[in-house]
Design a protein around this motif. Structure first.
Motif, mmCIF file in Angstrom:
data_model
loop_
_atom_site.group_PDB
_atom_site.id
_atom_site.type_symbol
_atom_site.label_atom_id
_atom_site.label_comp_id
_atom_site.label_asym_id
_atom_site.label_seq_id
_atom_site.Cartn_x
_atom_site.Cartn_y
_atom_site.Cartn_z
ATOM 1 N N GLU A 190 0.818 -1.205 0.000
ATOM 2 C CA GLU A 190 0.000 0.000 0.000
ATOM 3 C C GLU A 190 0.857 1.263 0.000
ATOM 4 N N GLN A 191 1.970 1.216 0.736
ATOM 5 C CA GLN A 191 2.881 2.372 0.726
ATOM 6 C C GLN A 191 3.445 2.595 -0.671
ATOM 7 N N GLN A 192 3.795 1.501 -1.359
ATOM 8 C CA GLN A 192 4.316 1.625 -2.717
ATOM 9 C C GLN A 192 3.259 2.188 -3.655
ATOM 10 N N LYS A 193 2.002 1.689 -3.517
ATOM 11 C CA LYS A 193 0.912 2.216 -4.328
ATOM 12 C C LYS A 193 0.716 3.709 -4.071
ATOM 13 N N ALA A 194 0.771 4.066 -2.776
ATOM 14 C CA ALA A 194 0.584 5.481 -2.433
ATOM 15 C C ALA A 194 1.699 6.334 -3.000
ATOM 16 N N GLN A 195 2.930 5.853 -2.957
ATOM 17 C CA GLN A 195 4.060 6.600 -3.514
ATOM 18 C C GLN A 195 3.923 6.739 -5.030
ATOM 19 N N LEU A 196 3.508 5.648 -5.707
ATOM 20 C CA LEU A 196 3.319 5.698 -7.155
ATOM 21 C C LEU A 196 2.188 6.656 -7.517
ATOM 22 N N ALA A 197 1.101 6.609 -6.737
ATOM 23 C CA ALA A 197 -0.020 7.519 -7.001
ATOM 24 C C ALA A 197 0.403 8.968 -6.817
ATOM 25 N N LEU A 198 1.168 9.223 -5.751
ATOM 26 C CA LEU A 198 1.637 10.588 -5.509
ATOM 27 C C LEU A 198 2.551 11.047 -6.622
ATOM 28 N N ALA A 199 3.446 10.158 -7.060
ATOM 29 C CA ALA A 199 4.353 10.522 -8.146
ATOM 30 C C ALA A 199 3.581 10.802 -9.432
ATOM 31 N N TYR A 201 0.434 11.801 -9.665
ATOM 32 C CA TYR A 201 -0.272 13.070 -9.486
ATOM 33 C C TYR A 201 0.661 14.251 -9.676
ATOM 34 N N GLU A 202 1.831 14.168 -9.043
ATOM 35 C CA GLU A 202 2.784 15.270 -9.157
ATOM 36 C C GLU A 202 3.209 15.490 -10.603
ATOM 37 N N ALA A 203 3.359 14.382 -11.361
ATOM 38 C CA ALA A 203 3.720 14.527 -12.779
ATOM 39 C C ALA A 203 2.614 15.221 -13.553
ATOM 40 N N SER A 207 2.862 18.985 -15.057
ATOM 41 C CA SER A 207 2.650 19.177 -16.504
ATOM 42 C C SER A 207 1.552 20.187 -16.757
ATOM 43 N N ALA A 208 0.452 20.088 -16.016
ATOM 44 C CA ALA A 208 -0.670 21.019 -16.187
ATOM 45 C C ALA A 208 -0.270 22.433 -15.807
ATOM 46 N N LEU A 209 0.470 22.541 -14.702
ATOM 47 C CA LEU A 209 0.906 23.865 -14.260
ATOM 48 C C LEU A 209 1.850 24.482 -15.268
ATOM 49 N N ALA A 210 2.742 23.680 -15.800
ATOM 50 C CA ALA A 210 3.677 24.191 -16.784
ATOM 51 C C ALA A 210 2.934 24.647 -18.045
ATOM 52 N N GLU A 211 1.927 23.818 -18.459
ATOM 53 C CA GLU A 211 1.146 24.192 -19.657
ATOM 54 C C GLU A 211 0.366 25.471 -19.393
#
Length: 233
Positions: A190-199, A201-203, A207-211
């Motif tokens: 679950e920690q790995q899933k949460a880290q992947l989800a956070l990563a 989201y951040e990507a 990307s949206a903020l940069a656009e």
């Protein structure tokens, strides 16, 4: 001669000691100097599981009480033999001299003396059988009906109960340890899933903020300069 003087003294000491009341238990006394310790005949040594260097005084007193006769028996004759042995006599002369002196006082015959020895042997063997039986009962080798369990049996039962409880607790601990391992594995997943989800989201957010920022900057550049849109043809 000196040896006969010692014998006379030993006999005198013996009969003075024999003035005690019949049946009085004799407490353990140290062996006279020079008297050899008693040695069991070959093949008749008692079998002990625990090495005993010196019997307890209470056991010596108990055995002495079993050998306390009327002063006219084999136990009394043994005392005389040991007294004369301490005076320096040994071998056939020792036993014959002791018997002569003993018989002169008590009128004892050889058959009667030996019969008395057999009676004491029977007493000692019977007492030993009773003690051994009580010991076997205490350690649980035999069970006596309507008898309260001995301290040894109570402790043995408590030991078995505690051993079973420990075994049960050990099983419970092993089960809990397995649950802990499974929970830790699930937690890591679950920690790995949460880290992947956070990563992820951040990507997406980056990307949206940069656009957004790029379009905003272009809009500011083109719209703030007063430029107008090209006329339609």
């Amino acid at each position: 001669m000196e040896i006969f003087g010692n014998i006379a003294k030993a006999a005198k000491d013996f009969f003075v000691e024999g003035d005690d009341a019949p049946g009085t238990p004799v407490t353990g006394q140290p062996q006279p100097a020079g008297q050899p310790p008693f040695v069991f005949p070959q093949g008749q040594q008692p079998a002990f599981n625990v090495a005993v260097t010196q019997p307890e005084q209470r056991h010596l007193d108990h055995i002495a009480s079993l050998l306390a006769g009327d002063g006219k028996d084999f136990a009394a004759y043994m005392k005389m033999v040991k007294s004369m042995a301490a005076a320096g006599m040994s071998g056939p002369l020792l036993y014959q001299t002791a018997f002569n002196a003993f018989a002169a006082i008590n009128g004892t015959t050889v058959p009667g003396l030996l019969a008395s020895a057999s009676k004491f042997e029977t007493v000692l063997e019977s007492d030993r059988n009773k003690v051994v039986e009580r010991h076997r009962e205490k350690v649980g080798e035999i069970k006596v009906s309507n008898a309260a369990p001995s301290t040894l049996m109570q402790l043995s039962g408590q030991e078995q109960k505690l051993a079973l409880e420990i075994a049960d607790l050990t099983k419970q601990l092993q089960a809990k340890q397995q649950q802990l391992i499974q929970t830790q594995q699930q937690l890591a997943e679950e920690q790995q899933k949460a880290q992947l989800a956070l990563a992820s989201y951040e990507a997406a957010s980056t990307s949206a903020l940069a656009e957004l920022q790029a379009h905003r900057k272009a809009a500011e550049t083109f719209l703030s300069s007063g430029g107008t849109a090209a006329p339609a043809k």
